[in-house]
Design a protein around this motif. Structure first.
Motif, short mmCIF file in Angstrom:
data_model
loop_
_atom_site.label_atom_id
_atom_site.label_comp_id
_atom_site.label_asym_id
_atom_site.label_seq_id
_atom_site.Cartn_x
_atom_site.Cartn_y
_atom_site.Cartn_z
N CYS A 300 0.82 -1.22 0.00
CA CYS A 300 0.00 0.00 0.00
C CYS A 300 0.85 1.27 0.00
N GLY A 301 2.09 1.18 0.50
CA GLY A 301 3.00 2.31 0.46
C GLY A 301 2.79 3.35 1.54
N ARG A 302 1.96 3.04 2.54
CA ARG A 302 1.79 4.01 3.63
C ARG A 302 3.11 4.25 4.36
N CYS A 303 3.87 3.17 4.55
CA CYS A 303 5.17 3.30 5.22
C CYS A 303 6.10 4.19 4.40
N GLN A 304 6.10 3.98 3.10
CA GLN A 304 6.97 4.74 2.21
C GLN A 304 6.61 6.22 2.23
N SER A 305 5.32 6.52 2.24
CA SER A 305 4.89 7.91 2.19
C SER A 305 5.23 8.68 3.45
N GLN A 306 5.43 7.97 4.57
CA GLN A 306 5.74 8.62 5.84
C GLN A 306 7.22 8.60 6.18
N CYS A 307 8.03 7.87 5.43
CA CYS A 307 9.45 7.70 5.75
C CYS A 307 10.23 8.99 5.52
N PRO A 308 10.94 9.51 6.53
CA PRO A 308 11.72 10.74 6.34
C PRO A 308 12.86 10.58 5.34
N ALA A 309 13.42 9.37 5.27
CA ALA A 309 14.49 9.13 4.31
C ALA A 309 13.95 9.21 2.89
N TRP A 310 12.87 8.50 2.62
CA TRP A 310 12.28 8.51 1.28
C TRP A 310 11.82 9.92 0.90
N ASN A 311 11.27 10.65 1.86
CA ASN A 311 10.75 12.00 1.59
C ASN A 311 11.85 13.03 1.36
N ASP A 313 14.58 12.18 -0.56
CA ASP A 313 15.27 11.67 -1.75
C ASP A 313 16.42 10.72 -1.45
N LYS A 314 16.26 9.94 -0.39
CA LYS A 314 17.23 8.88 -0.10
C LYS A 314 16.67 7.56 -0.62
N PRO A 315 17.52 6.56 -0.78
CA PRO A 315 17.07 5.33 -1.44
C PRO A 315 16.21 4.41 -0.56
N LEU A 316 16.10 4.70 0.72
CA LEU A 316 15.34 3.82 1.61
C LEU A 316 13.84 3.98 1.41
N SER A 317 13.20 2.91 0.99
CA SER A 317 11.74 2.79 1.03
C SER A 317 11.43 1.59 1.92
N PRO A 318 10.77 1.80 3.05
CA PRO A 318 10.46 0.65 3.92
C PRO A 318 9.68 -0.43 3.18
#
Length: 710
Positions: A300-311, A313-318
């Protein structure tokens, strides 16, 4: 009708066999990993907590309903699965009864003719159709083709999601076909209530053949759907309740997981590198709970949308952290499930994948992904199926640090300082007492802080755990002095360890150096036990979390509170009274290890609410959706070289509220936000008077009646 029953039962047998085969494969794959008996033990010993979690998270869909309208859409689709199970019971009853008696007019015993049940079945089916439309609109609106990286569906397997929506639609329309045809033939169990089925019946001809076709279509669609589900991301329909059951966090993220090997807590004194597992170096080092996380991810990507690293522009997407491991697990499953003899006969491509490192430049997980994590817990907090992303990251870090010695070089300086000096900065232990001397030697209102050398006095209410930053970092020392003075004013009997205090070990553990964490933790536990300490107040949320949630893993049992909890209580009791107005607009930043990790949201805000004149303005991302300052997960001691700085992103958000002051309750946040604010001042993007302060500093200013800026 006998032929219809035979066809239906043969379809059922075939689908159940295929689904059962897949379920057996998934079970074998999960149990090929490390055991995790502590998960089963916890679930067995906390039945009440687990039952509540099932009711709240699974049936009430609490986490999903935070996200509307997608949460509401999922709520009705979920309950459609639950309620429409009764329609499938009726369908199979009609199939069997039709074969026996020739008349498929089956109804569920006792309740099977109640109009309210027929109405409820039709209502949830219609609501499910509306939910499907909502899902389609949401996916189109948030398409990665349209939004790119900003889409929470970026990286998800989109084709499978659309297939599932199509299959659910097929379930609904075949349901109405079957029920409408049954109404016309007189085999429908409800005389009223089923409003949608009755409407469909009016446009259908009266035909027993149509009823039989509708019945077989409805059952057949469900059986195809079952086979698709167990081979797709929608496996979470079955695994999500299990994942919630075996989650180890009933309230807040709390402790990092114990380091375990072969199902037991790892004893470093007796550990054998040849037989023991040190973190996660290869996929088979994952526990069965880790595999359950893989199976349960809904993409669903909820984790990705809230991740400070992903937000930033870092490569981490949970999300991709879990999906990449899951896809790799399926790819090398033949290797994981084979014996040594069978592995020699496997295809070269499987063997090549099996030899791929879990973490590495050419590994399943890139090192930049692993070291971008701040352990803020936004991913775990938002995950609707209780996937524990941080556990995966910490376990992989442990192997990289302790076995591979492969981690950011600047973090090595921090580890050496912890080992040699007991603090991340490498300062002398005697420096820990300087703030005490400063309080005692000031001209106005000097305060003597009791230093506990050996045994704490009987009348001691709290040991004040100052922490490394609180004792050694200039900005954090202001918080330390404010808290000490407030406790003094309130008449709280407290003392400090001074030079006897050492780092709790949080930076070492979050980096992955579990051995050093154990060493520091055992040293501190011994010191606290010898001093007879029972109750502790800490200003640093990282110390607070470690002392309260992680030291019990090593036998350190203490009652620990954060300073905002204690100060809020003292204000509520009237032992501290804010009197001087502070006419400022203040926005509060939630420290991750205080908020998400320990669910302390109210008390800092309660304190500010009691200070006259304060106007509080929440940032867009606050409380359980608060955005990290960038310092957690030992990131405080690592350079941030990729993308935008996380603390800059957070301060940019704070500036949208046009604050006079940014407040927080964590020394790490003070440093990170303070640095970003200073950069904004230098570039003219923030007013010169803007500063970041601890909530305790606001309180002492008001309590003492000191003049403040307007």
């Amino acid at each position: 009708m006998l032929l219809v029953a035979i066809i239906g039962l043969l379809m059922t047998a075939a689908a159940v066999a295929l689904a059962g085969r897949r379920a057996r494969f998934l079970y074998r794959l999960a149990t090929s990993g490390q055991p995790a008996p502590e998960r089963v033990t916890y679930a067995r010993e906390n039945v009440g907590t687990e039952l509540k979690a099932q009711l709240v998270e699974v049936f009430a869909q609490k986490k999903l309903l935070k996200w509307t309208p997608s949460g509401a859409a999922h709520f009705v689709v979920f309950w459609a699965f639950v309620i429409l199970a009764s329609v499938y019971l009726e369908a199979y009853g009609s199939l069997i009864q039709g074969a026996i008696t020739g008349t498929p007019d089956f109804h569920i015993p006792l309740i099977g003719t109640w109009p309210v049940l027929g109405f409820l079945q039709d209502l949830i089916a219609v609501a499910c159709l509306a939910g499907l439309v909502s899902f389609a609109v949401i996916r189109l609106k948030n398409s990665p083709k349209k939004l790119g990286r900003k889409s929470r569906f970026a990286g998800s397997h989109l084709g499978g999601a659309w297939l599932i929506l199509f299959m659910i639609f097929n379930v609904i329309w075949t349901l109405f076909l079957f029920r409408g045809a049954a109404i016309n033939t007189g085999n429908f169990p409800y005389r009223s209530g089923a409003f949608a089925s009755e409407a469909v019946a009016k446009i259908l001809p009266t035909s027993e053949v149509l009823e039989a076709v509708g019945l077989l279509l409805h059952i057949g669609v469900m059986l195809v759907f079952l086979v698709i589900v167990v081979n797709s991301k929608h496996l979470h329909i079955f695994t999500a309740p299990l994942n919630v059951m075996f989650s180890r966090r009933p309230d807040g993220l709390g402790a990092a997981p114990e380091m375990r090997s072969n199902g037991k807590a790892l004893d470093f004194e007796e550990a054998d590198p040849d037989t023991d597992v040190f973190g996660r170096g290869k996929l088979e080092d994952t526990t069965w709970k880790g595999f359950l996380d893989f199976y349960t991810c809904t993409e669903c990507g909820r984790c990705q949308s809230q991740c400070p690293a992903w937000n930033t522009d870092k490569p981490l997407s949970p999300k991709m952290l879990i999906l990449d491991q899951r896809d790799h697990a399926f790819a090398i499953a033949p290797y994981l499930l084979a014996t040594e003899e069978e592995r020699e006969k496997l295809p070269e491509d499987v063997l090549a994948l099996a030899g791929k490192p879990l973490v590495g430049e050419d590994g399943v997980i890139h090192p930049d992904v692993l070291w971008s994590c701040t352990n803020c817990g936004a991913c775990v907090e938002q995950c609707p199926v209780d996937i524990e992303h941080i556990d995966h990251i910490i376990d992989m870090r442990r192997y990289q640090v302790m076995i591979e010695s492969n981690f950011p070089s600047e973090a090595g300086v921090m580890l050496k300082n912890l080992e040699n000096k007991g603090n991340p900065w490498g300062m002398s232990e005697m420096k820990r007492a300087e703030w005490i001397e400063e309080l005692a030697s000031r001209e106005v209102d000097p305060i003597e802080v009791q230093v506990i050398d050996e045994k704490a006095p009987d009348d001691l209410e709290y040991l004040f755990w100052v922490g490394c930053a609180g004792a050694l970092e200039d900005r954090a020392k202001k918080t330390t002095k404010a808290v000490a003075e407030l406790l003094h004013i309130a008449g709280v009997k407290f003392g400090v360890l001074g030079p006897m205090e050492a780092c709790t070990g949080d930076p070492a553990r979050r980096l992955g150096m579990e051995f050093l964490f154990n060493m520091l933790a055992q040293q501190n536990i011994e010191t606290l036990n010898e001093a007879g300490v029972k109750k502790i107040v800490a200003t640093c949320p990282h110390c607070f979390n470690t002392l309260a949630n992680e030291y019990p893993q090593l036998g350190g049992m203490f009652e620990v509170v954060h300073h905002t909890q204690l100060l809020a209580k003292l204000v509520e009791e009237g032992r501290l009274t804010p009197i001087t107005p502070i006419e400022e607009k203040i926005t509060y930043h939630d420290p991750c290890f205080l908020g998400r990790h320990n669910k302390v949201y109210a008390q800092p805000r309660d304190i500010m609410a009691k200070v006259p004149g304060v106007q509080t303005q929440e940032m867009h991302r606050c409380k359980d959706r608060g955005f990290c300052c960038g310092a957690g997960g030992a990131r405080m001691w690592m350079e941030e070289r990729i993308g935008k700085r996380i603390n800059t992103e957070r301060v940019d958000e704070a500036l949208t509220t046009d604050p006079d002051t940014v407040s927080t309750a964590c020394p790490f946040c003070l440093v990170m936000l303070g640095d970003a604010i200073n950069e904004k001042k230098n570039s003219g993007q923030a007013k010169e008077s803007l500063e970041v302060v601890d909530v305790a500093q606001l309180l002492i200013t008001s309590v003492k009646g000191q003049p403040v800026k307007a």
